[in-house]
Design a protein around this motif. Structure first.
Motif, PDB file in Angstrom:
ATOM      1  N   THR A 325      52.437  40.779  35.031  1.00  9.05           N
ATOM      2  CA  THR A 325      51.918  40.349  36.338  1.00  9.05           C
ATOM      3  C   THR A 325      50.676  39.480  36.135  1.00  9.05           C
ATOM      4  O   THR A 325      49.972  39.616  35.125  1.00  9.05           O
ATOM      5  N   VAL A 326      50.405  38.622  37.098  1.00 12.40           N
ATOM      6  CA  VAL A 326      49.218  37.764  37.028  1.00 12.40           C
ATOM      7  C   VAL A 326      47.953  38.612  36.991  1.00 12.40           C
ATOM      8  O   VAL A 326      47.037  38.364  36.187  1.00 12.40           O
ATOM      9  N   GLU A 327      47.906  39.611  37.848  1.00 10.97           N
ATOM     10  CA  GLU A 327      46.710  40.469  37.894  1.00 10.97           C
ATOM     11  C   GLU A 327      46.500  41.170  36.559  1.00 10.97           C
ATOM     12  O   GLU A 327      45.374  41.279  36.065  1.00 10.97           O
ATOM     13  N   GLY A 328      47.599  41.618  35.959  1.00 12.60           N
ATOM     14  CA  GLY A 328      47.509  42.278  34.651  1.00 12.60           C
ATOM     15  C   GLY A 328      47.006  41.334  33.573  1.00 12.60           C
ATOM     16  O   GLY A 328      46.191  41.714  32.718  1.00 12.60           O
ATOM     17  N   LYS A 329      47.484  40.089  33.600  1.00 15.33           N
ATOM     18  CA  LYS A 329      47.021  39.078  32.629  1.00 15.33           C
ATOM     19  C   LYS A 329      45.507  38.892  32.754  1.00 15.33           C
ATOM     20  O   LYS A 329      44.782  38.823  31.757  1.00 15.33           O
ATOM     21  N   GLN A 330      45.028  38.819  33.994  1.00 14.58           N
ATOM     22  CA  GLN A 330      43.596  38.603  34.223  1.00 14.58           C
ATOM     23  C   GLN A 330      42.770  39.800  33.751  1.00 14.58           C
ATOM     24  O   GLN A 330      41.678  39.636  33.189  1.00 14.58           O
ATOM     25  N   VAL A 331      43.300  40.999  33.949  1.00 16.27           N
ATOM     26  CA  VAL A 331      42.608  42.213  33.490  1.00 16.27           C
ATOM     27  C   VAL A 331      42.484  42.195  31.962  1.00 16.27           C
ATOM     28  O   VAL A 331      41.413  42.488  31.403  1.00 16.27           O
ATOM     29  N   LEU A 332      43.564  41.844  31.280  1.00 16.10           N
ATOM     30  CA  LEU A 332      43.558  41.814  29.815  1.00 16.10           C
ATOM     31  C   LEU A 332      42.631  40.723  29.299  1.00 16.10           C
ATOM     32  O   LEU A 332      41.916  40.922  28.308  1.00 16.10           O
TER      33      LEU A 332
END
Length: 504
Positions: A325-332
């Motif tokens: 997910t985009v949000e997950g990419k940003q968190v990582l």
């Protein structure tokens, strides 16, 4: 043919050793489509076949099961329950598991039928026998019993019967037989609870859900591991997650992750704890879950660098899930050097790990690097490109080298990484900048299995359907990609035969 079946049934009723006649009947039944069979058998009485199940002769019992299976499936559930209720009830306590499964399969059909349902829901003896089947040694019998009772619970009368009568005590008695059987009862309860908030209310009021949640912190680590799997299943529904949050289960599992460092047996249940939060993050919000439960994110990074393949594999799967997910990419991305260390580890594993871990590394990469066309903002494109470049000095060559190794699963996993970056302009520029890469994509001789051809076709499709590919790859390459796409995944070009006739 109806006359033939009728005469065969009559022959069987007067024979002492009916194996040959049963075989003839089975053959006759198999020669008729089920739709036609319905008319042939609707008026037949099958009691003689049911009576022959009471035998120690294994072949006879199996033939009877095969015959009944065929005929009963041709009848409506209402016809079955009205004509053979007593026989089905008898089948539930038969010593042969195939007879039990036959009876349970028919009961599952009956409880899923609106008119036939009442015939079973009001029969405590049949339902009690079905519950007892969950305690059977053979897992096939128990699974079919769970399925039947789960179907029964899709209605309020079914829920009332199972959780507000003496049948609840029968379930609890069966659960008390052993750890294995207790978890089968939990499996049923979780299946029922997952259907709706109302269903969950019945299960919670029965005390069985709180009993399951209590197992999370029990002394037996194997039981704890199984309990986590069950709770993860419950968390897949929104009402299930709300209930678990109200019960403080998320905090409890987060504390268990923290406490795992001092538990020598934590490797048995830790992967389950991480999977729980991984599923939670993808269903709710990766950012919220990672911020609220930092122990989860820290543990995933730690496990990704762990030498234990079991730990590493779960971490890779979880990172792939988060990064899909985009949000997950940003968190990582926010974790900076921590995540870069994990990317380096992924690259090492993909190049030189055990085959199973190599595939899981490549699959995690493809999830992390993928972006849908509508997600391709400048920032996100820069992010995925930076991750790709961090994998190796020459990541295109590295992945292509993996794809040429003689392991079909590796070949397909490597192609999935290329497919992930194929829709992104930087990915296309990297492809055209790698000598021979487009020829590699268009080469149909590499990877001859169906899976490999399908994976290559996905890659070609991703490129051919991209709005930037024609400009970046060039018109000639783009036309060849479109031709490949039009010809399909399994196209074989005709080769002119050379021989005597050709020479003439």
């Amino acid at each position: 043919m109806a006359a033939s079946i009728e005469s065969l049934l009559q022959e069987i009723s007067g024979v002492q050793d009916p194996i040959e006649e049963l075989q003839s009947l089975k053959t006759a039944l198999l020669s008729i489509p089920v739709s036609s069979l319905r008319d042939s058998v609707s008026g037949q009485r099958l009691h003689v076949i049911f009576s022959l199940l009471n035998s120690n002769e294994r072949e006879q019992v199996q033939l009877c099961v095969d015959i009944l299976e065929r005929i009963l499936m041709a009848l409506s559930p209402l016809q079955v329950v009205q004509s053979y209720r007593a026989e089905l009830q008898g089948g539930l306590s038969h010593p042969d598991q195939t007879v039990k499964i036959l009876a349970l399969t028919q009961i599952s059909r009956i409880v899923g039928h609106p008119e036939a349902f009442a015939e079973i829901v009001n029969n405590d003896e049949v339902l009690r026998a079905v519950i007892l089947c969950i305690g059977e040694e053979k897992m096939g019998v128990a699974k079919q019993a769970i399925q039947s009772l789960s179907k029964l619970s899709h209605s309020k009368p079914g829920l009332d019967k199972l959780f507000q009568t003496g049948l609840l005590e029968v379930m609890k008695d069966v659960a008390a037989k052993s750890d294995v059987i207790r978890y089968r009862i939990y499996e049923l309860v979780v299946e029922v609870a997952s259907v709706s908030p109302i269903s969950l209310g019945y299960c919670a009021n029965s005390g069985l859900v709180s009993q399951l949640l209590g197992e999370l912190t029990g002394d037996d680590v194997l039981i704890r591991a199984t309990a986590i799997e069950m709770v993860t299943t419950l968390a897949r529904t929104q009402h299930g997650r709300q209930y678990l949050a109200q019960q403080g289960i998320m905090d409890k599992i987060s504390n268990m992750i923290r406490g795992a460092e001092t538990d020598p047996f934590s490797s048995l249940y830790l992967p389950g704890l991480v999977k729980f939060f991984g599923n939670l993050a993808i269903m709710d919000s990766p950012q919220q879950v990672c911020e609220t439960y930092p122990a989860f994110q820290n543990k995933v990074f730690e496990m990704a660098l762990d030498p234990d393949p079991a730990m590493t594999g779960v971490a890779l799967d979880t990172l792939g899930l988060l990064g899909s997910t985009v949000e997950g990419k940003q968190v990582l991305q926010k974790t900076g050097e921590k995540f870069k260390a994990v990317l380096s580890r992924m690259s090492q594993l993909a190049s030189a790990g055990e085959t199973a871990l190599r595939v899981r590394s490549l699959d995690a990469m493809s999830q992390l690097l993928s972006l849908q066309p509508e997600q391709q903002t400048d920032d996100l494109l820069a992010l995925t490109e930076s991750w790709f470049l961090h994998l190796s000095k020459h990541p295109m060559d590295m992945i292509r080298h993996i794809s040429t190794q003689p392991f079909p699963e590796l070949h397909c996993a490597a192609l999935r990484v290329f497919t992930a970056v194929a829709t992104q302009p930087w990915g296309q520029r990297s492809m055209i900048g790698t000598p021979g890469f487009v020829e590699f994509v268009l080469d149909r001789s590499a990877g001859q299995s169906k899976e490999a051809k399908d994976a290559k076709f996905e890659l070609v499709g991703a490129l051919a359907c991209s709005t930037t590919a024609a400009e970046i790859l060039g018109g000639q390459h783009f036309i060849r990609l479109k031709t490949y796409l039009r010809e399909g995944p399994y196209y074989v070009s005709a080769v002119a035969a050379v021989g005597t006739e050709g020479a003439e």
